[in-house]
Structures are given as C-alpha cells and as structure tokens.
Design a protein around this motif. Sequence first.
Motif, mmCIF file in Angstrom:
data_model
loop_
_atom_site.group_PDB
_atom_site.id
_atom_site.type_symbol
_atom_site.label_atom_id
_atom_site.label_comp_id
_atom_site.label_asym_id
_atom_site.label_seq_id
_atom_site.Cartn_x
_atom_site.Cartn_y
_atom_site.Cartn_z
ATOM 1 N N ARG A 628 -32.308 -17.287 -7.960
ATOM 2 C CA ARG A 628 -33.280 -16.498 -7.205
ATOM 3 C C ARG A 628 -34.694 -16.648 -7.767
ATOM 4 N NH1 ARG A 628 -30.602 -12.379 -4.253
ATOM 5 N NH2 ARG A 628 -32.401 -10.986 -4.449
ATOM 6 N N GLN A 629 -34.913 -17.722 -8.514
ATOM 7 C CA GLN A 629 -36.240 -17.984 -9.073
ATOM 8 C C GLN A 629 -37.131 -18.600 -7.995
ATOM 9 O OE1 GLN A 629 -36.230 -20.488 -12.573
ATOM 10 N NE2 GLN A 629 -38.354 -21.124 -12.218
ATOM 11 N N VAL A 630 -38.374 -18.118 -7.862
ATOM 12 C CA VAL A 630 -39.338 -18.678 -6.913
ATOM 13 C C VAL A 630 -39.899 -19.961 -7.525
ATOM 14 C CG1 VAL A 630 -41.460 -18.287 -5.637
ATOM 15 C CG2 VAL A 630 -39.905 -16.382 -6.062
ATOM 16 N N VAL A 631 -39.520 -21.077 -6.920
ATOM 17 C CA VAL A 631 -39.915 -22.375 -7.484
ATOM 18 C C VAL A 631 -41.166 -22.937 -6.820
ATOM 19 C CG1 VAL A 631 -37.588 -22.944 -8.222
ATOM 20 C CG2 VAL A 631 -38.348 -23.568 -5.920
ATOM 21 N N GLY A 632 -41.590 -22.350 -5.715
ATOM 22 C CA GLY A 632 -42.770 -22.880 -5.032
ATOM 23 C C GLY A 632 -42.856 -22.359 -3.615
ATOM 24 N N ALA A 633 -43.637 -23.092 -2.797
ATOM 25 C CA ALA A 633 -43.826 -22.678 -1.406
ATOM 26 C C ALA A 633 -44.168 -23.902 -0.557
ATOM 27 C CB ALA A 633 -44.925 -21.628 -1.304
ATOM 28 N N GLU A 634 -43.997 -23.735 0.746
ATOM 29 C CA GLU A 634 -44.413 -24.777 1.695
ATOM 30 C C GLU A 634 -45.719 -24.329 2.353
ATOM 31 O OE1 GLU A 634 -42.919 -27.181 5.727
ATOM 32 O OE2 GLU A 634 -41.620 -25.678 4.788
ATOM 33 N N ALA A 635 -46.727 -25.218 2.338
ATOM 34 C CA ALA A 635 -48.024 -24.927 2.947
ATOM 35 C C ALA A 635 -47.947 -25.237 4.441
ATOM 36 C CB ALA A 635 -49.118 -25.757 2.286
ATOM 37 N N LEU A 636 -48.252 -24.251 5.273
ATOM 38 C CA LEU A 636 -48.187 -24.387 6.724
ATOM 39 C C LEU A 636 -49.553 -24.034 7.318
ATOM 40 C CD1 LEU A 636 -44.742 -22.605 7.194
ATOM 41 C CD2 LEU A 636 -45.181 -25.072 7.284
ATOM 42 N N VAL A 637 -50.094 -24.912 8.199
ATOM 43 C CA VAL A 637 -51.422 -24.730 8.745
ATOM 44 C C VAL A 637 -51.389 -23.763 9.926
ATOM 45 C CG1 VAL A 637 -51.260 -26.702 10.340
ATOM 46 C CG2 VAL A 637 -53.502 -25.949 9.509
ATOM 47 N N ARG A 638 -52.441 -22.934 10.058
ATOM 48 C CA ARG A 638 -52.583 -21.990 11.161
ATOM 49 C C ARG A 638 -54.019 -22.053 11.685
ATOM 50 N NH1 ARG A 638 -47.939 -22.338 10.673
ATOM 51 N NH2 ARG A 638 -46.362 -20.684 10.423
ATOM 52 N N TRP A 639 -54.161 -21.789 13.005
ATOM 53 C CA TRP A 639 -55.484 -21.824 13.641
ATOM 54 C C TRP A 639 -55.664 -20.546 14.463
ATOM 55 C CZ3 TRP A 639 -57.585 -26.482 16.995
ATOM 56 C CH2 TRP A 639 -58.916 -26.230 17.342
ATOM 57 N N THR A 640 -56.680 -19.765 14.088
ATOM 58 C CA THR A 640 -57.059 -18.591 14.871
ATOM 59 C C THR A 640 -58.326 -18.940 15.650
ATOM 60 O OG1 THR A 640 -56.133 -17.138 13.174
ATOM 61 C CG2 THR A 640 -57.625 -16.153 14.783
ATOM 62 N N HIS A 641 -58.146 -19.220 16.960
ATOM 63 C CA HIS A 641 -59.248 -19.700 17.809
ATOM 64 C C HIS A 641 -60.015 -18.497 18.357
ATOM 65 C CE1 HIS A 641 -61.324 -21.763 21.130
ATOM 66 N NE2 HIS A 641 -61.094 -22.883 20.476
ATOM 67 N N PRO A 642 -61.376 -18.550 18.385
ATOM 68 C CA PRO A 642 -62.142 -17.391 18.873
ATOM 69 C C PRO A 642 -61.914 -17.089 20.348
ATOM 70 C CG PRO A 642 -63.564 -19.287 18.496
ATOM 71 C CD PRO A 642 -62.233 -19.638 17.910
ATOM 72 N N GLU A 643 -61.494 -18.098 21.138
ATOM 73 C CA GLU A 643 -61.273 -17.890 22.567
ATOM 74 C C GLU A 643 -59.792 -17.774 22.888
ATOM 75 O OE1 GLU A 643 -62.043 -20.211 26.844
ATOM 76 O OE2 GLU A 643 -62.943 -20.971 24.971
ATOM 77 N N PHE A 644 -58.962 -18.649 22.315
ATOM 78 C CA PHE A 644 -57.547 -18.691 22.648
ATOM 79 C C PHE A 644 -56.687 -17.837 21.727
ATOM 80 C CE2 PHE A 644 -58.924 -23.195 23.800
ATOM 81 C CZ PHE A 644 -59.255 -22.823 25.091
ATOM 82 N N GLY A 645 -57.268 -17.277 20.659
ATOM 83 C CA GLY A 645 -56.487 -16.512 19.707
ATOM 84 C C GLY A 645 -55.686 -17.426 18.792
ATOM 85 N N ARG A 646 -54.496 -16.957 18.394
ATOM 86 C CA ARG A 646 -53.663 -17.762 17.498
ATOM 87 C C ARG A 646 -53.044 -18.922 18.282
ATOM 88 N NH1 ARG A 646 -49.719 -14.761 13.480
ATOM 89 N NH2 ARG A 646 -51.797 -14.247 12.666
ATOM 90 N N VAL A 647 -53.311 -20.148 17.829
ATOM 91 C CA VAL A 647 -52.809 -21.362 18.478
ATOM 92 C C VAL A 647 -51.624 -21.879 17.672
ATOM 93 C CG1 VAL A 647 -53.379 -23.665 19.312
ATOM 94 C CG2 VAL A 647 -55.145 -21.893 19.257
ATOM 95 N N ASP A 648 -50.534 -22.121 18.365
ATOM 96 C CA ASP A 648 -49.325 -22.583 17.695
ATOM 97 C C ASP A 648 -49.537 -23.994 17.135
ATOM 98 O OD1 ASP A 648 -46.488 -23.930 17.679
ATOM 99 O OD2 ASP A 648 -46.140 -21.757 17.735
ATOM 100 N N PRO A 649 -49.048 -24.251 15.923
ATOM 101 C CA PRO A 649 -49.190 -25.607 15.353
ATOM 102 C C PRO A 649 -48.543 -26.685 16.218
ATOM 103 C CG PRO A 649 -48.572 -24.039 13.646
ATOM 104 C CD PRO A 649 -48.465 -23.308 14.945
ATOM 105 N N ASP A 650 -47.435 -26.330 16.900
ATOM 106 C CA ASP A 650 -46.797 -27.321 17.760
ATOM 107 C C ASP A 650 -47.701 -27.759 18.904
ATOM 108 O OD1 ASP A 650 -44.550 -27.272 16.221
ATOM 109 O OD2 ASP A 650 -43.496 -25.782 17.461
ATOM 110 N N GLU A 651 -48.756 -26.963 19.196
ATOM 111 C CA GLU A 651 -49.690 -27.331 20.264
ATOM 112 C C GLU A 651 -50.835 -28.185 19.738
ATOM 113 O OE1 GLU A 651 -52.632 -25.269 23.617
ATOM 114 O OE2 GLU A 651 -51.403 -24.015 22.299
ATOM 115 N N PHE A 652 -51.440 -27.784 18.626
ATOM 116 C CA PHE A 652 -52.647 -28.502 18.219
ATOM 117 C C PHE A 652 -52.390 -29.636 17.231
ATOM 118 C CE2 PHE A 652 -52.590 -25.193 14.910
ATOM 119 C CZ PHE A 652 -52.910 -25.914 13.762
#
Length: 868
Positions: A628-652
């Motif tokens: 149960r030791q935390v060995v690290g993390a996966e970095a995942l990109v996110r985009w909060t668009h001023p017009e469209f709001g949160r854009v799914d990574p699968d889209e952009f």
Amino acid sequence: MSDRASAPVSDSAAWSAKSTNRAFSAFAVTLLVAGVACAGMVAAWLPEKETTSLFWIGPLLVVGFLLAEQLAINVDVRSGVAWTISFTEIPLVLGLLVAPFEIVLAAHVVAGVGTLLGRRILDRAVYNAGLMFMEISVAFAAAEAVNRMIGAGGPFWAGAFVGTITVPLLASVLGLCALRLMGKSMRVGNSVRLVLQTLVVALLNTSAGLVGYQIVATTPWGAALIILVLAGIVATYLAYSGLLREQRDLEALSEVSLRVARSGQHGTGPRQPDDDLTTGVEEDEWQLIAERIREQLNANRVVLRLRTDPQEAMITLVAGEPLPDEMTATDPRAVREDPVLQLPGTHVRYYRVADATEDVTEALLRRDAQEALVVPLRGATQLLGAVEAHDRLSRWRGFGKADIQLLRTLASHLATAVDNRRLLARLRHDAYHDPLTGLLNRAGLREACAEPLRESQKAVVLRIDLDILSTVSDALGQAWGNRMVVAAGRRLRDALGADVPLARLEGGAFAAYLDDERAETAHETAERLRAGLSVPYPVDRLTVEASAVVGYASKADSETEDPDPDALLQRADVAVRATSEGTPVKAYAPSMGHLFLRRFQLVTQFRQAVETGQISVHYQPKVALPSRQVVGAEALVRWTHPEFGRVDPDEFVPAVEATGLVDVLTDFVMDRALERVRRWLDRGLRMSIAVNLSVRTLGDEDFPNRVEAALERHDVPSGLLTFELTESGVMADPERALPVLRRLHAIGVVLAVDDFGTGYSSLAYLRQLPVDEVKIDKSFVLGMGTDLGDMAVVRSIVELGHSLGLVVVAEGVEDDAARDQLVGMGCDVAQGYLISRPLSEDRFEAWLRARTVQVRGARDETVLTLVH
C-alpha cells in the motif's frame, strides 16, 4: 494517320452561289451586248479621222495597253475583291488625240483579252470584254461632244482629257454594280472613297499623257525627256505598289496569327488531352485562314494540311478551286510518299510542270495544277503539316519572289501560332489535371462543375479517401503506392462513367460531382465506390489489402442558398472525417459542421491555452501491492476552456496530435511532472511520475535530447520519469519508434506499455520493446469480478510480465475485491478510483496529507503509505 477533306458547303449556300453566278453572268452578257451596240453607234456618229501612220499607231497602242496592264497595281478593297490601278489612261488619251476610234478600240480589246487569257481569268472574260467596248465608246463619244461644244477656239486636248476621265468613272460604277450582283457590295462611304481615289489616279495619268504628247510634239528631244519622266512615274507607282504589298502582307500575317489564337479560345477551363484542335467551330477558322492565304497569294487554290498531334489524323482544308477527288481521299501511306510533300527543312519549294522531275510533275498533274508553292509547318519538336498554293492567277510568269517570301513568313507565323496553341493547350490541361492519374485536379473539378452546380437543385459532391497508402509506400516504395493510386482512379472512372467529373485531390483522396439525376442514388453510389476500392490490389506477386471511406454533401441539404464547389467539397471532407470503422460512408449533416468548427477552434487556441494557464496537469496515484506504499502517479492533462468549459482529453488530444502540436503538449506535461518530482525530492520523497507519449512523439528523433535536457534542468534522476506508450502506437511505425525507445531506455527513464492486452499483445512483440513495465488495460480489471475470462487474461499478463522481469501495473481498480484478487495474483502496482480519481496539483497534495502516513522504508528513506 488518315486524311479528310474539309466539310462541303451546305445546299443553301451552294444554291445562293449558283444564283449569284447566274445574275452576274446575265449582267456580263448584257454589258457585252450594250458595249458592242454602243461601239457601232459611236463609230457611225464620229467623223472620219485622217492619219497617215495607221501601220505603226495600232501596234504601239497595243503595246502601250499591254504595258499598262502589266504594270498595274492590285489593291484589295475587301475579302475576295481586288481593284486594279493601272496606266491605261496614258495610251487611251494618246489614242484619243492621234488615232481613229476603231484602232483604239481594237488595240484596247486585243491587249485586254490577251491579258485575261494570260492570267487565266476566263470566268470574267465576257464582263471585261463588254467593259472594254463600253469604255472606248464612251470615251470617244465624250471627247467628240466636248470638242464640238468648245469649238476650234478651245484647247485641243480638252475633249481627250474629258473622254479619258470618264473611263475610270464608268468602270467604277459598273464594277460596283457587279460587286452587288456577286453579293460583295461595299458601303456607300467606301464606294465613294474608292471612286475618288481612282479618279485622282486617272487625273494624274491623263495629265501625264497630255503633257508628254505636248512635249514630244513641240520640243526637240522631247521624247527622251518624256521617257525619263515616265520612268520616274513608273518607279513611283512600283514603289507605292511595293508599300501596298507590304502593308497587305503585314495585315495578312496579323490576321492569320489572330485567327489561330482566336480559334484556341473557343474552349476554356479543363479539357481532355486528346481534344482535337481542328474540329467544329475551329475548323471554320482554319478554313478562313486558308482562304486568306489564297487571297493574299492570288492563287487558284490553297491546300492547308494540319496535324497538331502525332496520334491524330491529318486534316486537309481546301480554299479556292476544289481538289480532284483522288487527292482528298488519299491514304496515309500515299501522303507520306507524295513527292511534293517530302519537306525536310523549313524553306519554300517552287514546283512547275515545265521544269519539274517526273514524279513531281505527276504529283502536280494529279492536283490539276501547273505550278505549286509548298512549305512545311514545322513546330519546335515535330512537323505540324504543310501549305500548298497552286497556280497564281494574276501574272504570266506565275509565282514570284515576293510570293515565296510571303508564304515562307506566313508559314513561320502559322507554325509558331499553332505550336503556341499546342503549348497553351498542354499548359491548360496540366493546370486542370493530375499528372499521375490524368484525372482532374482540385482546380479542374472546380471549373468543371461550377456552371452545372449553379443550374442544379440537388447535385452532390463525393469525397473518397483510399486508406493505408502510407504503409504500402513505406513497405514497397513510393512507386507502388502511386500504382495503387492510379489503379484506384481507374476503378472510380470505370464505376462512374466517362461523363462524371472525377478528380484526384491529393494522396489517395478523390472527389466526384454527381448531377441531379445521380444525386438520388448518391448513397448507393458511395457504397459501390467504397466496395470497388476495397477490393485487394495485385502488386507484382503480392496482393495488397486496402480500404476506403466516403463522405458526400448535397446542395439540397446545404445551409447556404447557392454553395460553390469548394464549399460542397469542404463539407464532403467533414463527412469523411466523421466516418468510422462501422460507418465508412457518411452524408454531411449541419451538426458535423459545428462539431468540426469546435475542433478547429480548440486546435487554433491550444497554444494560447497553454500560455494562459487553461491547460493543467492532474495526477492519479499509483500504489504498490500489497504494501500500500504510494510509489508515484500518472500525469493526466486537462483543459478548462473559457467558452466550452471542461474539455475532455479524448476530444482535444487527438486534434492536437493530428495538427503537429503534440510536442508542445508533451513537453508541457513533462516539465510540470518533473517540477512535481523535484518538490517531492526536496521533501525527501522518492516517487515517480508517468507521462503518456503520442505516436508522433515516438517518431521524433530529437525527443530523447529534449528529455535529457529536461531531466538536467530540473535535476531529477531519470529513473523517476516513466513514459507510457501503447503497443499499437509503437507497431504503427516500429522502424522509427524502436530507435527512439532504445535511446530513452539508455537514458534510464522507465518505459511502460499502456493498455496491454488490447493491441498486438504477443510475447514476440513484447520482447522487441525495451520496456520495464506493462499496464493491464482497465477493461479486463473491471471485468474480473463477473467474467472468468477477464480474470484469466489478467492472471496471464501478470505471469507473462513477471517471467520477462517486468513490473505489472493494473489500472481501473475500483473495489476491494479487485484489489484483493490482484494481490493474490502477485500484481505489483494498482491504480484506479478505489485509490483516488485524478486530482489537481493542490488537491493531490491534500490527498497525500489526508490519506497517507510517512514511514521509514527498508533503505531508511521516507515513504508514504495509505492509512486505510
């Protein structure tokens, strides 16, 4: 090669010509009868003139009239009509002064008829004979009337002067009447101008004759002086005639060149490479060109032979007297063997029956000609044809040097113009056609369907994309990829028919225009084309599989009232992009436009979004099992668009990858991840960060250098950076990906195969990759609780990974049961919602503080362990 004569005239035109000839013939006969009658009446009316020199005056007058005719200047007053300016007034005014009526009449008729016979102008002999009788009769009648009017006290030359001046005026009036009867009438202004010009010449000639007579009669050695003056006048006239000839020749050259250029402008836009340059309307232009050359050379006949394409038939056009039938139906071999048409070089050949070789004489007689000028039309790379001029009409000696020079210049201009037309036609064809397939290109399709589209109601534009050509080109070479494109174009042409505009846009992309009738079955046509293109292609001894997708857009479904071809093609392209493996044929719908507009906005705004902080990195923790030791993390990109709001990574993310901006995205995520690792190291925590790699990044040879620079810049050990990649991404282009992976592995970064089990998933492929981890796809982990098959797959992957010395990571762990099963199988690391969702940087730090405790590890380092 075959020959064909020019099209015969229509029945109505032939009837009109016959009617005109009959009217002129009746006028000529009437004029002759009237002239003879007038001559008889004038002879009876005139008093007898005594002279002692009849034996030499008659022959001298004949010689004078003959010289006057031979030194005549022919001036074209309009197409097919020439006016003659001569010195006839000089012997006529002398005859009026010294000779009786009968002698002058006989001398004029003998000289005139002899000239006509010498020039072989027999069809005008009756008219000219009647005109001669009428001219002499009117001249003597006018002279006698003036003499009686002024009496003995007036000038002795007044009657002769007036009588002579009436002749050109009478000839002008009768000539204009003859032109009207022949259907070649002139405008009133032009007629008056011509009469005035003729009168001026007549006044000059008459005055010269009277002055000469006076000088000879009253001045010793006056005859010598008159000879000098006459020589000067003749030289002046000849110089004037030469200038007129040069002017007419220049006009003819200009007209021929303009006609050739104009004949090439009947068709604009895309034309097929085999379009005939000498058919239909253009053949009429060539006929007019041949007629213009005949008029300029004053020839009995001109034959224009043209072959603008070595693969096409030769066309034979005749102006003037028709060729004998045997010369218009000659087979290609006879044309090649014709001695008159053996034309090396570019100079003009002058053949005459009187002095030609036996074979040339026979060829001339077959043409029913006594002499011929022949010149080749030679282009830059090939013989384009030849021009033949048969039998000059206006001189006893036949064609002269001026005619040869004119024909050579005409031929040079004509050959250059024709060659330029061929070049222009080729350039126009190349501008509108694809050089590989011979189909239309984008510009050609636009031109071909612009006008039909404006007139249609529901026309359709198809876009067809042939797939996997890059794979073929990489494996077999570009030449084989091109062969597949050509074969695909041929299949499309056969399926659509020859009358459907079809274009190759680029690569394996094609487009076609369907008119209103075919628009009803557009979807069926699209399915049929896709099926035809998907049939395997034989490549040498191989058979290459291919697939295709088709999108189409209809004018009837367009949002705009009158879309142009580019607009419909753009919508068809949107429809193609909306196709999928399950639906390879799509019709455009307005909603697709909005979707792709949004995608376009995302792509164009992405770089700005990175700079302004709209793009962020979230982290999902990874926990070792069973500790149960935390060995690290996966970095995942996110985009909060001023017009469209949160854009799914699968889209952009796919859009960013497709537009070449993926390097910006990868470098951004890598820098943020290494900053996070550096802060952990500063706190004594040794945890790694995993970053996803794109297929495009795997093909970038400079990427390992950028990774080394980033590790050095943040002072992070390479072992704390993990790159996750998919099997399918690597195997899409293994020759480029494997060297990059080997360099990354040499740097020391950890390489993990993501979504293992859904791609190639074989030991052979796995052994080729220099990887350190495998990540079991979450679809199998989620299904372990309900599907024994998924459990078996997960167990097999764990065992396979361990057998290869790899760390096995399971993603998608969402419940305790799945975690316990993975512990039982010996899985190394777990990742999923059971542990945590992806969290922003601040929330991830808060999660670490709330869910973990710091303990000492086996190597006396600080580690974080989940508390529950």
